[in-house]
Design an enzyme around this catalytic site. Structure first.
Site, PDB file in Angstrom:
ATOM      1  N   LYS A  81       0.840  -1.203   0.000  1.00 38.59           N
ATOM      2  CA  LYS A  81       0.000   0.000   0.000  1.00 38.59           C
ATOM      3  C   LYS A  81       0.874   1.251   0.000  1.00 38.59           C
ATOM      4  CE  LYS A  81      -3.060  -0.196   3.097  1.00 38.59           C
ATOM      5  NZ  LYS A  81      -3.933  -0.166   4.265  1.00 38.59           N
ATOM      6  N   LYS A 124       3.418  -2.139  11.368  1.00 43.92           N
ATOM      7  CA  LYS A 124       2.110  -2.071  12.039  1.00 43.92           C
ATOM      8  C   LYS A 124       2.313  -2.427  13.502  1.00 43.92           C
ATOM      9  CE  LYS A 124      -2.302  -1.299  11.226  1.00 43.92           C
ATOM     10  NZ  LYS A 124      -2.955  -0.431  10.240  1.00 43.92           N
ATOM     11  N   ASP A 126      -5.296   3.524  14.024  1.00 42.29           N
ATOM     12  CA  ASP A 126      -6.028   2.451  13.338  1.00 42.29           C
ATOM     13  C   ASP A 126      -7.248   2.194  14.223  1.00 42.29           C
ATOM     14  OD1 ASP A 126      -5.754   0.335  11.028  1.00 42.29           O
ATOM     15  OD2 ASP A 126      -6.302  -0.878  12.738  1.00 42.29           O
ATOM     16  N   SER A 184      -0.758  10.790   5.934  1.00 37.14           N
ATOM     17  CA  SER A 184       0.210  10.666   7.037  1.00 37.14           C
ATOM     18  C   SER A 184       1.608  11.027   6.546  1.00 37.14           C
ATOM     19  CB  SER A 184       0.227   9.242   7.586  1.00 37.14           C
ATOM     20  OG  SER A 184      -0.763   9.070   8.568  1.00 37.14           O
TER      21      SER A 184
HETATM   22  P1  NDP Z   1     -12.368   2.882  14.169  1.00 42.41           P
HETATM   23  O1  NDP Z   1     -11.924   2.289  15.448  1.00 42.41           O
HETATM   24  O2  NDP Z   1     -12.513   4.349  14.052  1.00 42.41           O
HETATM   25  O3  NDP Z   1     -13.751   2.210  13.702  1.00 42.41           O
HETATM   26  C1  NDP Z   1     -13.858   0.843  13.515  1.00 42.41           C
HETATM   27  C2  NDP Z   1     -15.311   0.527  13.210  1.00 42.41           C
HETATM   28  O4  NDP Z   1     -15.423  -0.827  12.830  1.00 42.41           O
HETATM   29  C3  NDP Z   1     -16.204   0.701  14.415  1.00 42.41           C
HETATM   30  O5  NDP Z   1     -17.495   1.027  13.985  1.00 42.41           O
HETATM   31  C4  NDP Z   1     -16.171  -0.693  15.042  1.00 42.41           C
HETATM   32  O6  NDP Z   1     -17.273  -1.001  15.870  1.00 42.41           O
HETATM   33  C5  NDP Z   1     -16.174  -1.558  13.822  1.00 42.41           C
HETATM   34  N1  NDP Z   1     -15.493  -2.821  14.123  1.00 42.41           N
HETATM   35  C6  NDP Z   1     -14.218  -2.990  14.547  1.00 42.41           C
HETATM   36  N2  NDP Z   1     -13.952  -4.274  14.769  1.00 42.41           N
HETATM   37  C7  NDP Z   1     -15.089  -4.938  14.489  1.00 42.41           C
HETATM   38  C8  NDP Z   1     -15.452  -6.290  14.511  1.00 42.41           C
HETATM   39  N3  NDP Z   1     -14.579  -7.242  14.896  1.00 42.41           N
HETATM   40  N4  NDP Z   1     -16.714  -6.604  14.134  1.00 42.41           N
HETATM   41  C9  NDP Z   1     -17.596  -5.651  13.749  1.00 42.41           C
HETATM   42  N5  NDP Z   1     -17.300  -4.347  13.715  1.00 42.41           N
HETATM   43  C10 NDP Z   1     -16.074  -3.996  14.070  1.00 42.41           C
HETATM   44  O7  NDP Z   1     -11.329   2.319  13.072  1.00 42.41           O
HETATM   45  P2  NDP Z   1     -11.020   2.881  11.631  1.00 42.41           P
HETATM   46  O8  NDP Z   1     -12.238   3.449  10.999  1.00 42.41           O
HETATM   47  O9  NDP Z   1      -9.803   3.715  11.723  1.00 42.41           O
HETATM   48  O10 NDP Z   1     -10.586   1.543  10.866  1.00 42.41           O
HETATM   49  C11 NDP Z   1     -11.514   0.716  10.187  1.00 42.41           C
HETATM   50  C12 NDP Z   1     -10.776  -0.152   9.185  1.00 42.41           C
HETATM   51  O11 NDP Z   1     -10.075   0.671   8.257  1.00 42.41           O
HETATM   52  C13 NDP Z   1      -9.724  -1.101   9.779  1.00 42.41           C
HETATM   53  O12 NDP Z   1      -9.655  -2.268   9.000  1.00 42.41           O
HETATM   54  C14 NDP Z   1      -8.438  -0.302   9.596  1.00 42.41           C
HETATM   55  O13 NDP Z   1      -7.287  -1.146   9.582  1.00 42.41           O
HETATM   56  C15 NDP Z   1      -8.700   0.319   8.232  1.00 42.41           C
HETATM   57  N6  NDP Z   1      -7.889   1.503   7.929  1.00 42.41           N
HETATM   58  C16 NDP Z   1      -7.932   2.612   8.707  1.00 42.41           C
HETATM   59  C17 NDP Z   1      -7.178   3.726   8.372  1.00 42.41           C
HETATM   60  C18 NDP Z   1      -7.272   4.995   9.126  1.00 42.41           C
HETATM   61  O14 NDP Z   1      -6.702   5.987   8.661  1.00 42.41           O
HETATM   62  N7  NDP Z   1      -7.959   5.076  10.248  1.00 42.41           N
HETATM   63  C19 NDP Z   1      -6.268   3.696   7.208  1.00 42.41           C
HETATM   64  C20 NDP Z   1      -6.372   2.515   6.404  1.00 42.41           C
HETATM   65  C21 NDP Z   1      -7.133   1.456   6.787  1.00 42.41           C
HETATM   66  P3  NDP Z   1     -17.093  -1.068  17.469  1.00 42.41           P
HETATM   67  O15 NDP Z   1     -16.999   0.350  17.901  1.00 42.41           O
HETATM   68  O16 NDP Z   1     -18.283  -1.767  17.965  1.00 42.41           O
HETATM   69  O17 NDP Z   1     -15.811  -1.843  17.705  1.00 42.41           O
END
Ligand code: NDP
Length: 448
Positions: free
Chosen positions: A113, A125, A165, A381
């Site tokens: 990526k 990571k 993350d 970033s």
């Molecule tokens: P957040 O913690 O802000 O949000 C995660 C969301 O996904 C929440 O709504 C959470 O619900 C839900 N979630 C997490 N784990 C589970 C699970 N096991 N089952 C169901 N729902 C789940 O994280 P991000 O938005 O930052 O990240 C989301 C995804 O994007 C991840 O895969 C991350 O690696 C990827 N990502 C993020 C980046 C970033 O800049 N933030 C960059 C690139 C990729 P709940 O609150 O109930 O846990």
């Protein structure tokens, strides 16, 4: 046995018990074959053996005190995977499911990526099995300070630059940054996703979600279509989901679903993001509260043991999985295809299972994989690192315009590599190959 099969067998044997890591390696190895088999230099330089073995894996104890004065202990991780093209770069995840396999899969994905962004950043990571849910600010601070007390000795602005993350947002980055500064007595861009008052970049919060929608728009444009007027199903309600929904809505789409790990909402009128942001960013509440506040919405409980329907059961034109790995399986894919989905963009890392991806590709659904689709976050970033080094701060529009340009560059590279080495529109192969070529060339140039 071919070189790829040899390495695949060796990784499977050495890392048995790391299913997420093996899944990520398998996906990459199965798509880069045309490149690897075209030049023996890859084998002579042991590129595949080296790219599947992290430079170093650091696992450490994180003791912290809860509000009752009880000492707790979690496990911390930082996997520094590959720094052939720049300092290690990748987020920190705080979630009870975190283990070495998950951190290694995320670090491995990050190599390709980061290469795709065209910026000088390597792959890494980290994180911990600490569960931030239900913890007070005091407990979060206690954990973050302890986590950074060990992590600080392994990172640095030119060595390894972590970011957020799952479970790590501005609050956690702030506590970690404060502790790093206390320990090292240097003010440097060692973390990204920082607050705007102390070196953060405008548009970093929005970057992953906005970038996802920009590249989905690029993909649709190439097929003579656009996001405008489409109905979109999004999973998750965190950082990526919220800003993907915001950008898609501003481009004229209607987002009808969002979720968290307890359940999901369906609002046929289009999700009111002010309400979601108040629940998630201000009150740190559950998505269920949306249905309590908005009359047009339904709430559905998720019970993982009972195979309850997910957001993917709703009729939509575009699906954007933005929660977590393997959240969209083959059955979900089939349901989406039956409901005439035309495009899928992965906001989360590896949210679709291998069988789901195959189903989409077989059905001719446009599919943009995570490595390309969610690279906007790490790209901004890297722009935050540049601003920190220059001791300058760019405007929101300047960063957003660069983000748009970077996502277009990623789309073009991915599409070109797909057409050259696989088949036009196979963006999974295209992203893996385009990301691999640059890193492999740098590894070979630098010697074993
Ligand atoms: P957040 O913690 O802000 O949000 C995660 C969301 O996904 C929440 O709504 C959470 O619900 C839900 N979630 C997490 N784990 C589970 C699970 N096991 N089952 C169901 N729902 C789940 O994280 P991000 O938005 O930052 O990240 C989301 C995804 O994007 C991840 O895969 C991350 O690696 C990827 N990502 C993020 C980046 C970033 O800049 N933030 C960059 C690139 C990729 P709940 O609150 O109930 O846990």
């Amino acid at each position: 046995m071919s070189y790829i099969e040899e390495v695949r067998a060796s990784v499977n044997a050495r890392d048995a018990g790391q299913p997420e890591f093996l899944q990520a390696v398998d996906e990459v190895l199965s798509t880069i074959r045309p490149v690897v088999e075209s030049d023996d230099a890859y084998r002579r330089n042991a590129v595949l053996e080296r790219i599947t073995e992290p430079d170093r894996q650091i696992i450490f104890r994180v003791p912290w005190m809860d509000d009752k004065g009880v000492m707790r202990v979690n496990r911390g991780f930082r996997v520094q995977f590959n720094n052939a093209i720049g300092p290690y770069k990748g987020g920190l995840r705080l979630h009870p499911s975190v283990n070495l396999s998950i951190i290694k899969f995320l670090g491995f994905e990050q190599i390709f990526k980061n290469s795709l962004t065209g910026l000088p950043i390597g792959g890494g990571k980290g994180g911990s099995d600490f569960d931030p849910k239900g913890k007070s600010d005091n407990e979060i601070r206690s954990f973050c300070q302890s986590f950074m007390t060990e992590l600080a000795r392994h990172i640095g602005a030119d060595t390894d630059v972590p970011a957020g993350d799952i479970g790590v947002g501005a609050r956690e980055i702030g506590f970690m940054y404060g502790q790093y500064k206390r320990l090292k007595n240097v003010y440097e861009g060692v973390l990204t996703g920082k607050g705007l008052t102390y070196g953060g970049s405008l548009a970093r919060t929005e970057a992953t979600g906005y970038g996802l929608v920009y590249i989905v728009e690029n993909m649709l444009e190439a097929a003579g279509d656009s996001v405008n007027g489409k109905t979109i199903a999004i999973s998750g309600s965190g950082n990526v989901a919220i800003y993907a929904a915001q950008k898609a809505t501003s481009l004229g789409a209607k987002v009808v679903t969002m979720s968290d790990s307890s359940g999901w909402i369906y609002d046929p009128k289009g999700i009111d993001l002010d309400v979601v942001r108040d629940i998630k960013e201000v009150k740190r509440g559950r998505i269920k509260e949306y249905a309590d506040r908005v009359k047009s919405a339904e709430y559905h409980v998720t019970d993982p043991d009972k195979n309850t329907p997910k957001v993917w059961s709703v009729k939509c034109d575009i699906a954007l999985p933005c929660a977590t790995q393997n959240e969209l399986d083959e059955n979900d894919a089939k349901l989406l295809i039956k409901n005439k989905v035309t495009a899928v963009g992965e906001g989360a890392n590896m949210p679709s299972t291998t069988a789901a991806i195959e189903a989409f590709q077989k059905a001719g659904v446009l599919f943009m994989p995570a490595k390309a689709a969610n690279a906007g976050g790490v790209a901004v970033s890297a722009l935050e690192m540049s601003q920190n080094s220059q001791r300058l701060a760019w405007t929101f529009n300047e960063v957003d315009e660069r983000l748009k340009g970077i996502m277009k560059g990623i789309f073009d590279k991915t599409a070109e590599a797909a057409a050259k080495y696989a088949k036009p529109g196979d963006y999974v192969s295209g992203a893996n190959i385009a990301g691999f070529l640059k890193v492999a060339a740098a590894m070979i140039a630098q010697g074993v």
